[in-house]
Design a protein around this motif. Structure first.
Motif, PDB file in Angstrom:
ATOM      1  N   LYS A  58     113.861 -37.560  89.786  1.00 10.14           N
ATOM      2  CA  LYS A  58     114.100 -38.043  88.432  1.00 10.14           C
ATOM      3  C   LYS A  58     114.816 -36.975  87.617  1.00 10.14           C
ATOM      4  O   LYS A  58     114.487 -35.792  87.689  1.00 10.14           O
ATOM      5  N   ILE A  59     115.811 -37.393  86.856  1.00  5.34           N
ATOM      6  CA  ILE A  59     116.491 -36.500  85.915  1.00  5.34           C
ATOM      7  C   ILE A  59     115.640 -36.443  84.659  1.00  5.34           C
ATOM      8  O   ILE A  59     115.458 -37.437  83.956  1.00  5.34           O
ATOM      9  N   SER A  60     115.096 -35.278  84.364  1.00 11.36           N
ATOM     10  CA  SER A  60     114.137 -35.153  83.265  1.00 11.36           C
ATOM     11  C   SER A  60     114.838 -34.909  81.940  1.00 11.36           C
ATOM     12  O   SER A  60     115.864 -34.225  81.867  1.00 11.36           O
ATOM     13  N   PHE A  61     114.238 -35.434  80.881  1.00 13.80           N
ATOM     14  CA  PHE A  61     114.672 -35.167  79.516  1.00 13.80           C
ATOM     15  C   PHE A  61     113.831 -34.027  78.937  1.00 13.80           C
ATOM     16  O   PHE A  61     112.675 -33.846  79.315  1.00 13.80           O
ATOM     17  N   PRO A  62     114.389 -33.257  78.019  1.00 14.33           N
ATOM     18  CA  PRO A  62     113.583 -32.222  77.359  1.00 14.33           C
ATOM     19  C   PRO A  62     112.379 -32.839  76.669  1.00 14.33           C
ATOM     20  O   PRO A  62     112.487 -33.874  76.017  1.00 14.33           O
ATOM     21  N   GLY A  63     111.227 -32.201  76.842  1.00 15.97           N
ATOM     22  CA  GLY A  63     110.030 -32.697  76.184  1.00 15.97           C
ATOM     23  C   GLY A  63     109.438 -33.916  76.840  1.00 15.97           C
ATOM     24  O   GLY A  63     108.525 -34.531  76.294  1.00 15.97           O
TER      25      GLY A  63
END
Length: 933
Positions: free
Chosen positions: A228-233
């Motif tokens: 998964k490409i993670s988002f900040p926070g």
């Protein structure tokens, strides 16, 4: 039941075995073609059936090559035989999702033997290769995307009610699973395929969710597990409005995350992590993205802005052009770059409120293109460049037909030498038309031909490209009335219906007076076979087949073209039905009277005692969807307010049981189900209006954690239900009268799972089930709740809905329809499996050649095809001078089909009749008049 009990819509074909690697060793099943004959029902019945290629001799057809096995579980029965191939129209392969790689065109299409699979057509040789992803069913590949550098084709499949991401090595032909989706990739076939899967920098990017069902962008790198490409926070993507798009711009991958008015955004990733694009994070809906002329062109809606076309230069966005200042929704989509210009479809409501073609050039000039030939909005889809021009599929809503259009640099024209297309393209896909090497390929219906692959050279009329030898699939529904078997066929692609009657030789014969029409909801009542028939000239009328076997109009209706109607029920000597969501009664003279009450929006109906009970809503009392009853006279009465003060109870599944009405409905209480806040219960209702809430059955559909009732059925003294549980695993339940609860039915100690639908025939009810790596089975349901197998191990096309169409018990045989690979859905027979009856008539009774003598007559005949399910043991032969007083010619019991009657008078006319005999008795006689010399 209303819009549900009769088989009227195409059901989801559930194909099993997600990885498709099992090898099946099968036995050939012999199908038998039976002769089609002309039966004289009067002059209007005489048709040239030869022209339909339905006359044939006995032809043995082995299906060993298809992998179809049916093992009847009933004792002393033979394998099923094909009664008749009722339709012989050309194949409907429905190709879509075109992508090209190294001289081959890849797409999804339907094959007669393998189901819906991945096709590859060599554009030079025309050879077609089929990749059988799932050997015991189809896999419905979609969202095809090529990684040209690695010779890999990625695609999404739907197998065993689950979505999978596959990859195909185009060099070796090997395919494998990349992952099973944790949750559905949502609109995987409706969203533009190039937006659902995207190859960038040698890796595949796609939308998926994790074990917590959080939706996000994912990445697959060969040799590693998808991540998964993670988002900040830890911010996750919204999962509401399923509009997704991806595009490479300025060396990064930009993508939309859909969402409603609060959560929609555009994000960017470098392949490792993702972040929102500050200047674009207030876009609440993004329809399309494309890089053009050094900018990222966006079709969407910024917060507090208008739905329009915008350009992002890397730091901020601005209008490309305000297409229409007075209209909020222009819905620009289908971006395509042709000849250095960007083309798309959008609304121009100031003209006619219909979409048409727009052009954007590199100088930022945007304009709606001129429509020639008196055309109005064309709703352009699948926009491609071909031979220097812009081609697209355009829809004409005056005749509900697609046409091929071209923009030649001056005007938008409809191709005059191009046939009308009843279906072509889809509203949000860019893969219905594909240009390659001087040829324009497309998918569509042309005239009477089914949806297939077509090729167009830019000048001549398009030609069909042969893909498979499949025949058209038609719904086949059998019905028994007046000791005759009627067979309804429906082609939903062409909205056409036909009605056949099985003759004495077990051959379906087409009935007259029903040409060029579409009929539905055939109902067997006491004095006829009734159904709704729709024609362009007359609209929808009620028709009847009576004891004479000839279809004729029974009643005119007040509303010419209703969009909804129901089965026909019989109460108090009247026919009662729902018509255009209102209850109507029709007396036996054809006079129609409407319910005088205020109930509208009829949803479901059934007979209990002397009333038809139905669910409906009423504007007058504001009680929402509740229970009414009507005896066919005056006004219906509200009998049960299930959810007082609520908006609606979604009352459904009305059924008569133990002289009460049972149904499922919401009552307004809360439930833990994450998708629905209304709890659903089983209710009972007595004739005096006593309403009792019995047991919770959870939500109405799409339950993720608990079972939910989706169908009720009564067999004998037992009530059954079908329940959906996690991920569509259906179970068969039985009702306990003592506890008023449902419990899972078991066979051999195991729950009965993989359940399809109930099929109510003329004398019993069936249920279909699926067992992984075995196939579909159809079971007869006994009143005590036990099941008896009718046949099983259907591993080729399975059965639609796992036997949601009835198995008919007729003249000692079982008749039913299912999909055989060779013919599509046709009428089949299981000999000797039904309730034994006396034999049918013998055929071709006549004086044998040279059989007339002075004192004797030699008679010959053919054995009846319909033997009543028992062997013929003898024939009763009788003669008479006046056709009233008969003398039996005594002879030794024999199965021979000829006999010489002796001791007759010279030069005398005789009536001779012959009847077949089996263990059940003497059958129907055939009579002929002959004379001695």
């Amino acid at each position: 039941m209303f819009l549900g009990r009769s088989r009227q819509v195409a059901a989801q074909k559930f194909r099993e075995n997600p990885f498709g690697h099992d090898i099946f060793v099968v036995k050939p099943v012999q199908y038998v073609y039976l002769n089609m004959v002309q039966v004289d029902f009067g002059e209007s019945m005489k048709e040239d059936l030869m022209s339909r290629k339905l006359v044939g001799s006995l032809v043995a057809l082995s299906l060993a090559m298809t992998g179809l096995v049916i093992n009847p579980a009933l004792a002393a029965t033979s394998a099923p035989v094909l009664v008749k191939d009722l339709e012989t129209s050309p194949a409907g392969t429905s190709p879509e999702g075109f992508v090209e790689h190294e001289g081959k065109l890849y797409f999804s299409a339907t094959d007669s033997a393998k189901g819906r699979e991945l096709f590859a057509k060599n554009l030079s040789t025309g050879a077609v290769q089929i990749f059988d992803v799932n050997p015991i069913g189809d896999s419905s590949p979609g969202a095809l995307t090529i990684d040209a550098a690695a010779d890999i084709l990625y695609f999404v499949t739907f197998i065993k009610a689950e979505h999978y991401l596959y990859k195909l090595n185009t060099s070796t032909g090997a395919f494998s699973v990349v992952l099973q989706y944790q949750c559905d990739p949502w609109d995987s076939w409706g969203s533009a395929p190039s937006d659902l899967l995207k190859v960038w920098q040698g890796d595949l990017y796609f939308y998926n969710c994790d074990s917590n069902r959080d939706y996000s962008l994912w990445k697959y790198e060969t040799g590693y597990a998808p991540t998964k490409i993670s988002f900040p926070g830890g911010i996750e993507m919204a999962r509401y409005d399923f509009t997704y798009a991806m595009e490479v711009f300025n060396g990064s991958l930009y993508f939309s995350i859909g969402g409603d008015s609060d959560t929609g955004k555009i994000a960017v990733t470098d392949g490792n992590s993702a972040q929102y694009v500050t200047a674009l994070q207030d876009f609440t809906r993004v329809r399309d993205l494309i890089a053009f002329d050094g900018k990222l062109i966006i079709s969407g809606i910024p917060n507090a802005g208008r739905d329009d076309v915008y350009a992002f230069n890397g730091s901020g966005y601005s209008y490309v052009d305000q297409i229409n200042d007075d209209y909020y929704q222009i819905e620009a989509e289908n971006f395509s770059v042709v000849n250095g210009k960007l083309y798309f479809s959008a609304y121009l409501p100031s003209v006619d409120g219909k979409k048409q073609l727009y052009e954007l050039d590199s100088n930022g000039n945007i304009r709606a293109l001129e429509l020639a030939q008196g055309l109005s909005g064309t709703y352009p889809t699948s926009i491609v460049g071909f031979q220097g021009n812009v081609y697209f599929a355009g829809f004409n809503d005056s005749d509900f037909t697609y046409y091929m259009h071209v923009y030649n640099g001056t005007s938008v024209l409809r191709l005059e030498n191009f046939p009308a297309l009843s279906k072509m393209g889809w509203s949000s896909t860019d893969r219905s038309i594909f240009a390659s090497n001087g040829t324009l390929y497309f998918s569509g219906f042309i005239g009477a031909q089914s949806r297939s692959l077509w090729a167009f050279n830019g000048t001549d009329a398009p030609v069909a490209q042969t893909l498979t030898s499949a025949t058209e699939s038609h719904w086949i529904s059998p019905h028994v009335y007046n000791n005759s078997l009627y067979i309804e066929t429906t082609n939903f692609d062409e909205f056409s219906s036909k009605l056949y009657r099985l003759n004495e030789q077990n051959v379906p014969v087409l009935l007259p007076n029903l040409e060029n029409s579409d009929f539905s909801y055939i109902s067997v009542l006491s004095d006829g076979l009734y159904f709704w028939r729709k024609t362009e000239a007359e609209g929808t009328k009620l028709w009847k087949v009576g004891t004479n076997g000839v279809p004729q109009k029974f009643a005119d209706t007040v509303i010419e073209d209703p969009w909804s109607r129901s089965d026909l029920l019989e109460v108090n000597g009247k026919i009662i039905t729902a018509f255009d969501e209102r209850m109507v009664a029709i007396d036996k003279s054809g006079q129609i009277s409407f319910d005088q009450g205020d109930a509208m929006g009829v949803n479901d109906l059934t007979v209990v005692g002397n009333y038809v009970y139905f669910s409906a809503w009423s504007d007058a009392d504001g009680v929402g969807t509740e229970i009414y009853r009507w005896n066919g006279t005056g006004a219906s009465e509200l009998i049960a307010d299930v959810k007082e003060g609520g908006d609606g109870s979604n009352t459904d599944e009305l059924i008569s049981y133990n002289s009460k009405l049972y149904f499922t409905a919401e009552d307004g209480s809360e439930t833990a189900n994450q998708y629905y806040s209304e709890a659903r219960f089983l209710f009972s209702l007595t004739e005096n209006g006593t309403l009792t809430k019995l047991t919770e059955v959870t939500c109405s559909w799409d339950c993720s954690t608990e079972s939910s009732i989706r169908d009720l059925e009564v067999v004998g003294s037992t009530m059954f239900a079908i329940a959906d549980s996690d991920y569509g695993n259906r179970q068969l339940l039985k009702f306990n009268n003592n506890t008023n609860t449902f419990s899972s039915m078991k066979r051999n100690g195991e729950n009965i799972v993989g359940v399809g639908s109930f099929g109510a025939g003329n004398s019993f009810t069936t249920i279909g089930t699926y067992v992984e790596n075995v196939g579909c089975s159809v079971h007869k349901i006994n009143a005590d709740g036990s099941l008896v197998d009718i046949f099983n191990n259907v591993t080729d096309w399975c059965l639609y809905g796992y036997s949601w169409n009835p198995v008919i018990d007729f003249h000692g045989n079982y008749y039913f329809s299912y999909f055989s690979a060779q013919y599509g859905e046709e009428l089949h027979m299981l000999p000797g499996a039904g309730t034994a009856t006396k034999p049918n008539k013998v055929g071709s009774l006549a004086l044998a050649k040279g059989g007339a003598k002075a004192t004797s007559l030699k008679m010959s005949w053919k054995a009846p095809v319909l033997t009543g399910g028992k062997a013929i043991t003898d024939y009763k032969v009788e003669y008479s001078l006046n056709g009233k007083k008969w003398t039996t010619f005594k002879h030794k019991a024999s199965k021979l089909t000829s006999i010489t009657i002796t001791k007759l008078k010279k030069k005398t006319k005789y009536f001779v009749r012959v009847s077949a005999i089996n263990a059940k008795g003497v059958g129907i006689s055939s009579v002929v008049k002959v004379a001695t010399k």
